[in-house]
Design a protein around this motif. Structure first.
Motif, short mmCIF file in Angstrom:
data_model
loop_
_atom_site.label_atom_id
_atom_site.label_comp_id
_atom_site.label_asym_id
_atom_site.label_seq_id
_atom_site.Cartn_x
_atom_site.Cartn_y
_atom_site.Cartn_z
N ARG A 161 3.49 -4.35 -7.42
CA ARG A 161 4.24 -5.61 -7.35
C ARG A 161 5.45 -5.57 -8.28
O ARG A 161 6.52 -6.05 -7.93
CB ARG A 161 3.35 -6.80 -7.75
CG ARG A 161 2.40 -7.18 -6.67
CD ARG A 161 2.32 -8.67 -6.41
NE ARG A 161 1.70 -8.87 -5.10
CZ ARG A 161 0.40 -8.67 -4.87
NH1 ARG A 161 -0.39 -8.33 -5.86
NH2 ARG A 161 -0.09 -8.81 -3.66
N ARG B 125 -7.32 2.02 -10.18
CA ARG B 125 -8.11 1.00 -9.46
C ARG B 125 -7.21 0.02 -8.74
O ARG B 125 -6.06 -0.19 -9.11
CB ARG B 125 -9.00 0.23 -10.44
CG ARG B 125 -10.19 1.04 -10.86
CD ARG B 125 -11.01 0.31 -11.90
NE ARG B 125 -12.11 1.14 -12.35
CZ ARG B 125 -13.22 1.32 -11.62
NH1 ARG B 125 -13.37 0.71 -10.47
NH2 ARG B 125 -14.17 2.11 -12.08
N LYS B 126 -7.81 -0.61 -7.72
CA LYS B 126 -7.03 -1.44 -6.80
C LYS B 126 -6.22 -2.52 -7.52
O LYS B 126 -5.00 -2.64 -7.30
CB LYS B 126 -7.97 -2.09 -5.79
CG LYS B 126 -7.25 -2.59 -4.56
CD LYS B 126 -8.23 -2.89 -3.44
CE LYS B 126 -7.47 -3.22 -2.17
NZ LYS B 126 -8.33 -3.34 -1.00
N ALA B 127 -6.87 -3.30 -8.38
CA ALA B 127 -6.17 -4.42 -9.04
C ALA B 127 -4.99 -3.90 -9.85
O ALA B 127 -3.88 -4.43 -9.77
CB ALA B 127 -7.14 -5.19 -9.91
N ALA B 128 -5.24 -2.82 -10.60
CA ALA B 128 -4.19 -2.27 -11.47
C ALA B 128 -3.04 -1.72 -10.64
O ALA B 128 -1.87 -1.92 -10.96
CB ALA B 128 -4.79 -1.18 -12.36
N ARG B 129 -3.39 -1.02 -9.55
CA ARG B 129 -2.29 -0.39 -8.80
C ARG B 129 -1.48 -1.44 -8.04
O ARG B 129 -0.27 -1.30 -7.89
CB ARG B 129 -2.78 0.74 -7.90
CG ARG B 129 -3.66 0.38 -6.75
CD ARG B 129 -3.88 1.63 -5.89
NE ARG B 129 -4.55 1.28 -4.65
CZ ARG B 129 -5.84 1.48 -4.42
NH1 ARG B 129 -6.62 2.03 -5.33
NH2 ARG B 129 -6.38 1.14 -3.25
N TYR B 130 -2.15 -2.51 -7.58
CA TYR B 130 -1.39 -3.57 -6.91
C TYR B 130 -0.47 -4.28 -7.91
O TYR B 130 0.66 -4.63 -7.57
CB TYR B 130 -2.33 -4.58 -6.24
CG TYR B 130 -2.74 -4.15 -4.84
CD1 TYR B 130 -2.48 -2.87 -4.39
CD2 TYR B 130 -3.39 -5.03 -3.99
CE1 TYR B 130 -2.86 -2.47 -3.12
CE2 TYR B 130 -3.77 -4.64 -2.70
CZ TYR B 130 -3.50 -3.36 -2.28
OH TYR B 130 -3.86 -2.97 -1.02
N ALA B 131 -0.96 -4.48 -9.13
CA ALA B 131 -0.13 -5.14 -10.14
C ALA B 131 1.12 -4.31 -10.40
O ALA B 131 2.25 -4.83 -10.43
CB ALA B 131 -0.93 -5.33 -11.42
N GLN B 132 0.93 -2.99 -10.55
CA GLN B 132 2.09 -2.12 -10.80
C GLN B 132 3.01 -2.06 -9.60
O GLN B 132 4.24 -2.07 -9.74
CB GLN B 132 1.62 -0.71 -11.14
CG GLN B 132 1.11 -0.58 -12.56
CD GLN B 132 0.71 0.85 -12.85
OE1 GLN B 132 1.54 1.76 -12.80
NE2 GLN B 132 -0.56 1.07 -13.14
N LYS C 151 -2.85 5.28 -6.05
CA LYS C 151 -4.17 5.43 -5.43
C LYS C 151 -4.60 6.90 -5.51
O LYS C 151 -5.73 7.22 -5.85
CB LYS C 151 -4.11 4.97 -3.98
CG LYS C 151 -5.46 4.94 -3.30
CD LYS C 151 -5.35 4.51 -1.85
CE LYS C 151 -6.72 4.50 -1.21
NZ LYS C 151 -6.64 4.31 0.24
N ASP D 82 0.83 -1.21 0.00
CA ASP D 82 0.00 0.00 0.00
C ASP D 82 0.86 1.25 0.00
O ASP D 82 0.48 2.28 -0.58
CB ASP D 82 -0.94 0.00 1.20
CG ASP D 82 -2.17 -0.86 0.95
OD1 ASP D 82 -2.65 -0.86 -0.20
OD2 ASP D 82 -2.63 -1.54 1.89
#
Lengths: 317, 332
Positions: free
Chosen positions: B118, B109-116, B104, B97
């Motif tokens: 990572r 969006r959550k999925a996209a930002r977590y992928a990036q 954010k 996070d």
């Protein structure tokens, strides 16, 4: 001359049983150091509560307490509709006061912590916030009467200015007046813990958030509020505990039209029904403790404390 | 068309009341370079960095990033990202996070930002720590998270404020290599504030030596060390003897280019004096000479040279150098 015994003593201390003995001594010393505070708690908190619990199970008549075990006090209390209406009303006051003090306390703290930059100014303004406490509670409340009354300053001013044509009735001796006085009394207790949490927020976090593209409301929501949670929780506990136990404010400011749990107990006591008041006190105690447990669980004050310990340890490494 | 310079400072001045932190500086940082702002504390290097980041406003002057004037733009619209000295990780957010924070804020969006996020955790080799809180990480790990967080918004310029000063010497060396590798891999400009000349030498394509809010010299490390422009630069980088001259200049000679001779040897140019200290430093020996002029000079001799003709403390000796190694520098 004394070298031999000293050496022997040292050897004995260095041996495993000796080391354990030292550990026990250290533990005893720690207990000893904690003893004065423990005694204070025991004498002034635990004993009185135990006494109240005991009395709450006693019987009584119109002139005396009869030391005979009975559940009648609780049965009467819990089965009466008035009890639950009064509790509901008290919770309502607590909720409204909590919401307003939170809003005002948070805003004031935010201003003091983030917009006032000189320490001297901060101390000065914090002192200004203590001004309401320079007089007694009763005087503070009574002084609302000439201001809010039917022919009070506020109504007169509004009438003269032509903003209203009839005096506003809801200003005094109403729920509005009760909440106003409670907010006046308690905002400070909400503000100080929040201010404390905010002062601990590393200013570079705000800068880092701005660097990452956060606008002011985003910084507030994503950084400042989460990091002020402990202060909000502590302030909420203060305010809720104080409001739930209040009876003077409600009686005075509602003009006797509103009931509160504290008022109910005061009435029982004035009728010498100590066991009934005691049972009520125990019920209130449990409900307030339940509320506090809920707050503590949702914010995890202990987690926050251990977190800071872990941080200190990581910094040591 | 690509810009000529990634960053251009034009007559930038920053004043706090009566004190001048940055005094009318001009600087051009070429594309994709590793630039180190070097100087002692209070020299204006951090202020310069913060001015580029947009965390301080300039008093006067202009800042261009890839040919666009961003002097008055907010930090997030400059194409810069900053890594803070104490890392400034959000203590209430776990690593992923923290890294995804900038995305954010930009409404990813959550999925996209977590992928990036990572992706950048992987780049900094922190994938295994995604769910940890910053307080559960060591200093070096916190730094990697801070680096990932700064890079996730794909800045054109990464600004690093004394990034290695909080690490122990071993980690510092490793992070230094890693910073250089990342800069190469990402092909963006890094501006790195440091007070360590060793760090600046090791990392930079462009070293900017600052003092008193002014730039003393901006050059490739080799030239800064070999051909200092001012006496301050020579003193700050070390490894130089400074000899006063008649005009407003001093003569700088690298200490490893100075040789010691017996007092009656006829060598020019040279200065006579008495050996006041000898330090064995492994590959070389440091000999200090208190000259008859009253200035203290140092010669770094290869160990085999020194032990070929050893000197003792108190010996009279003559320190000599070749004229081509002596550079006049501005005295300051």
């Amino acid at each position: 001359m004394s070298t031999v015994p000293v050496a022997a003593e040292r050897a004995a201390l260095a041996a495993a049983p000796g080391a354990r003995g030292r550990l026990n001594v250290a533990r005893a010393a720690a207990h000893f150091q904690a003893a004065p505070m423990a005694m204070v708690f025991l004498c002034f908190l635990v004993f009185p509560i135990v006494a109240i619990v005991v009395v709450s199970f006693f019987d009584y008549d119109s002139v005396q307490i009869i030391p005979r075990f009975t559940l009648e006090n609780y049965r009467e209390l819990l089965l009466s509709k008035v009890t639950w209406e009064t509790y509901l009303n008290t919770f309502r006051f607590a909720a409204m006061t909590w919401a307003v003090t939170l809003l005002i306390g948070f805003t004031l703290s935010y201003f003091l912590a983030f917009h006032v930059h000189s320490t001297l100014m901060r101390i000065g303004l914090s002192l200004v916030c203590t001004v309401p406490f320079w007089t007694s509670n009763i005087i503070r409340m009574i002084s609302w009467i000439p201001f809010l009354g039917r022919n009070g300053l506020l109504n007169m001013a509004l009438l003269r200015l032509g903003i209203i044509h009839q005096p506003l009735e809801f200003l005094l001796f109403s729920d509005f007046a009760v909440v106003l006085a409670l907010v006046h009394l308690n905002t400070f207790f909400m503000m100080i813990p929040i201010f404390n949490s905010m002062m601990k927020i590393d200013r570079s976090l705000i800068e880092a958030a701005r660097d990452a593209g956060a606008r002011a409301p985003q910084i507030l929501w994503n950084v400042v509020i989460p990091l002020s949670k402990t202060g909000i929780a502590v302030g909420s506990i203060f305010v809720i505990a104080l409001v739930m136990g209040d009876f003077v404010t409600v009686r005075l400011m509602s003009g006797g039209q509103s009931a509160s749990v504290g008022l109910m107990m005061a009435n029982s006591i004035s009728l010498l029904q100590y066991p009934a008041a005691a049972a009520n006190a125990i019920l209130l105690l449990f409900l307030v403790l339940g509320l506090i447990a809920g707050i503590v669980r949702s914010v995890d004050i202990r987690g926050e404390l251990t977190g800071s310990i872990a941080r200190a340890r990581a910094a040591d490494e | 068309m690509s810009a000529r310079y990634d960053v251009e400072l034009i007559a930038v001045t920053k004043r706090y009341g009566a004190t001048v932190a940055v005094d009318d500086i001009d600087l051009r940082i070429p594309q994709r370079s590793y630039c180190c702002l070097l100087g002692p504390s209070g020299c204006g290097k951090t202020t310069t960095l913060r001015v580029i980041a947009g965390h301080e406003t300039v008093t006067s002057g202009d800042i261009l990033i890839t040919d666009q004037n961003i002097t008055n733009s907010p930090p997030a619209q400059r194409g810069t990202a900053m890594m803070f000295q104490n890392y400034a990780l959000f203590p209430h957010l776990n690593c992923i996070d923290n890294v995804a924070f900038g995305l954010k804020m930009r409404g990813v969006r959550k999925a996209a930002r977590y992928a990036q996020a990572r992706e950048f955790l992987e780049l900094t080799q922190m994938t295994a720590y995604a769910e940890r809180l910053p307080s559960q990480l060591s200093g070096g790990q916190q730094q990697r998270i801070a680096l990932a967080r700064a890079l996730v918004t794909k800045p054109k310029i990464l600004l690093l404020d004394e990034p290695l000063s909080a690490l122990d010497p071993f980690l510092r060396g490793r992070m230094r290599e890693e910073l250089k590798r990342l800069q190469n891999e990402l092909g963006i400009t890094f501006i790195h504030v440091t007070h360590s000349q060793e760090e600046a030498m090791a990392l930079a394509d462009l070293v900017v030596v600052m003092e008193g809010g002014r730039i003393q010299q901006a050059d490739a490390p080799r030239y800064v060390f070999d051909q200092p422009k001012t006496a301050f630069v020579a003193r700050f980088l070390g490894g130089h003897n400074l000899m006063p001259r008649d005009d407003a200049t001093e003569l700088a000679v690298r200490t490893d280019r100075c040789r010691l001779f017996a007092i009656d040897d006829v060598v020019q140019p040279s200065l006579p004096g008495a050996v006041s200290a000898i330090e064995y430093q492994g590959t070389r020996v440091q000999v200090t000479l208190d000259t008859d002029l009253g200035i203290r000079l140092v010669s770094h001799l290869p160990d085999e040279v020194f032990y070929g003709h050893p000197f003792q403390i108190g010996d009279r000796a003559r320190l000599s150098w070749s004229r081509s190694d002596a550079h006049p520098v501005i005295a300051n």
